[in-house]
Scaffold this motif. Structure first.
Motif, mmCIF file in Angstrom:
data_model
loop_
_atom_site.group_PDB
_atom_site.id
_atom_site.type_symbol
_atom_site.label_atom_id
_atom_site.label_comp_id
_atom_site.label_asym_id
_atom_site.label_seq_id
_atom_site.Cartn_x
_atom_site.Cartn_y
_atom_site.Cartn_z
ATOM 1 N N UNK A 227 -47.708 20.121 57.418
ATOM 2 C CA UNK A 227 -47.753 19.953 55.960
ATOM 3 C C UNK A 227 -46.643 20.668 55.219
ATOM 4 N N UNK A 228 -45.604 21.146 55.944
ATOM 5 C CA UNK A 228 -44.495 21.824 55.254
ATOM 6 C C UNK A 228 -43.778 20.850 54.329
ATOM 7 N N UNK A 229 -43.390 21.336 53.160
ATOM 8 C CA UNK A 229 -42.610 20.514 52.224
ATOM 9 C C UNK A 229 -41.126 20.630 52.516
ATOM 10 N N UNK A 230 -40.753 21.716 53.179
ATOM 11 C CA UNK A 230 -39.335 21.932 53.504
ATOM 12 C C UNK A 230 -39.240 22.726 54.789
ATOM 13 N N UNK A 231 -38.104 22.570 55.463
ATOM 14 C CA UNK A 231 -37.826 23.421 56.630
ATOM 15 C C UNK A 231 -36.465 24.077 56.422
ATOM 16 N N UNK A 260 -36.435 11.349 55.037
ATOM 17 C CA UNK A 260 -36.468 11.882 53.669
ATOM 18 C C UNK A 260 -37.793 12.539 53.318
ATOM 19 N N UNK A 261 -38.666 12.741 54.320
ATOM 20 C CA UNK A 261 -40.016 13.240 54.008
ATOM 21 C C UNK A 261 -40.059 14.724 53.702
ATOM 22 N N UNK A 262 -39.090 15.452 54.226
ATOM 23 C CA UNK A 262 -39.108 16.909 54.123
ATOM 24 C C UNK A 262 -37.736 17.351 53.622
ATOM 25 N N UNK A 263 -37.735 18.333 52.739
ATOM 26 C CA UNK A 263 -36.461 18.905 52.292
ATOM 27 C C UNK A 263 -35.879 19.726 53.448
ATOM 28 N N UNK A 264 -34.595 19.559 53.717
ATOM 29 C CA UNK A 264 -33.976 20.299 54.827
ATOM 30 C C UNK A 264 -32.938 21.285 54.275
ATOM 31 N N UNK A 265 -33.202 22.572 54.508
ATOM 32 C CA UNK A 265 -32.238 23.612 54.159
ATOM 33 C C UNK A 265 -31.668 24.169 55.456
ATOM 34 N N UNK A 283 -26.213 16.559 56.302
ATOM 35 C CA UNK A 283 -27.593 16.147 56.032
ATOM 36 C C UNK A 283 -28.482 17.178 55.374
ATOM 37 N N UNK A 284 -27.982 18.397 55.145
ATOM 38 C CA UNK A 284 -28.838 19.392 54.475
ATOM 39 C C UNK A 284 -28.965 19.057 52.993
ATOM 40 N N UNK A 285 -30.097 19.434 52.418
ATOM 41 C CA UNK A 285 -30.259 19.306 50.964
ATOM 42 C C UNK A 285 -29.712 20.551 50.264
ATOM 43 N N UNK A 286 -29.767 21.679 50.950
ATOM 44 C CA UNK A 286 -29.291 22.931 50.359
ATOM 45 C C UNK A 286 -29.109 23.967 51.444
ATOM 46 N N UNK A 287 -28.586 25.129 51.075
ATOM 47 C CA UNK A 287 -28.303 26.171 52.073
ATOM 48 C C UNK A 287 -28.822 27.526 51.611
#
Ligand SMILES: Cc1cc2nc3c(=O)[nH]c(=O)nc-3n(C[C@H](O)[C@H](O)[C@H](O)COP(=O)(O)O)c2cc1C
Length: 346
Positions: A227-231, A260-265, A283-287
């Motif tokens: 159920x994580x929203x981001x990793x 696209x299901x999970x935000x990837x940092x 492919x990261x959304x942020x760092x």
């Protein structure tokens, strides 16, 4: 203050382990723990940094001439840049007595919030650290992300209560902290979690939950199942296990697996706005950037943090402009040079 002056000031105010190097690349600190080094041979922190340097960007200036939009949507909050200060715990042990975790988080959380980004805070065996971190986040209207260690369930429950009270817009857990040498055999106990255990923690958190320390497709899929929203694709800067790949090497396949299901940092060796651009292109959304923010706080306090954020922002804008990308969403693998061996080849 210039960045050079900030580094000089940091050198004179830090303990013996960190050299506040012109580029924080893991070489001078090696395997120095206590200190900012990495476990075992110490080569994972170096590999993290070098992997980003091996990736090259494609210049393209035949494009619309406009100011790049660097804004980033983080669970409904508009951030100025796709950058977070990473969590660092036990700063006095690793960086010297000028600051403890409470003073460090106070400076970092407020300076990041005032400059349009957010800080992750670390956790420790001393319960006062989480209390003070969540207090600092509450003072910034919830702009900050407490990172809870994978303790036993009673301790986690108590820490999550503090997190909810702070109004923090998200919470993280560094599931890889199970490998930290200084946590082993301590009270409260910390250790790895199953998907079912993690799912229960995510439910209890009651807000966007970020799993930090994912290095495989399997780990990413399991975090999503829980159920994580981001990793956060992270090897903890090499501090929890020797001989892992760098984060840049595994980012692309992890992004593809979670879609696209999970935000990837991602974190590990990201040091400049150009490195941020490369991470987004893979492919990261942020760092997250961790060690250089410690240098900024020790060397220049809130002003040092502002200076470093401005430096990253201007490098990111410059790279975006020179690569013909007007917004973060436009950054893609097309902006990277791909030799036949792949983007990151060792
Ligand atoms: C001295 C030190 C303490 C750290 N403490 C924490 C922590 O408490 N929680 C955590 O999730 N990560 C912690 N980290 C890991 C960082 O958040 C980050 O994942 C890692 O350093 C890689 O990023 P960097 O190369 O930008 O430093 C720590 C790192 C260092 C160097």
């Amino acid at each position: 203050m210039t960045y050079q002056e900030l580094l000089e000031a940091a050198r004179s105010s830090m303990g013996p382990h960190c050299k506040a190097c012109p580029v924080c690349n893991g070489k001078a600190c090696g395997n120095q723990i206590p200190g900012p080094g990495a476990k075992g041979t110490g080569d994972v922190a170096i590999r993290n940094y070098e992997a980003w340097q091996k990736i090259r960007v494609n210049m393209n200036t035949i494009a619309e001439n406009r100011e790049p939009d660097t804004t980033f949507d983080f669970f409904g909050h508009t951030m100025r840049y796709p950058v977070f200060a990473g969590p660092v715990g036990a700063v006095n042990l690793h960086y010297g007595d000028k600051l403890d975790d409470i003073a460090y988080n106070d400076i970092l959380v407020s300076a990041c919030a005032e400059n349009g980004i957010a800080a992750f805070t670390g956790d420790g065996t001393n319960p006062e650290v989480m209390k003070a971190a969540t207090k600092a986040i509450r003072a910034q209207g919830g702009v900050g992300i407490p990172t809870v260690k994978p303790w036993d369930s009673n301790t986690i429950r108590e820490k999550l209560r503090l997190v909810r009270e702070s109004g923090a817009f998200a919470v993280a857990m560094d599931v890889d902290a199970a490998g930290l040498p200084f946590l082993q055999g301590l009270t409260p106990p910390a250790g790895s979690k199953t998907v079912a255990e993690l799912a229960e923690i995510v439910r209890d958190a009651g807000k966007p939950f970020i799993v930090k320390g994912v290095m495989t497709v399997r780990g990413a899929v399991d975090a999503a199942k829980a159920g994580a929203s981001a990793i956060i694709v992270s090897n903890h800067g090499g501090r929890v296990l020797d001989q892992t790949p760098s984060t840049a090497e595994v980012l692309e396949e992890i992004r593809e697996a979670v879609g696209g299901n999970v935000l990837v940092l991602v974190d590990g060796g990201i040091r400049s706005g150009t490195d941020i651009f490369k991470a987004l292109a893979l492919g990261a959304d942020g760092v997250l950037i961790a060690r250089p923010f410690v240098t900024a706080v020790y060397g220049g306090g809130k002003g040092g943090v502002k200076l470093y954020i401005e430096k990253l922002g201007s490098e990111l804008r410059d790279t975006m402009r020179m690569c013909g990308t007007a917004s973060l969403k436009q950054i893609s693998k097309e902006n990277l040079f791909k030799p036949s061996s792949g983007y990151v080849a060792f």
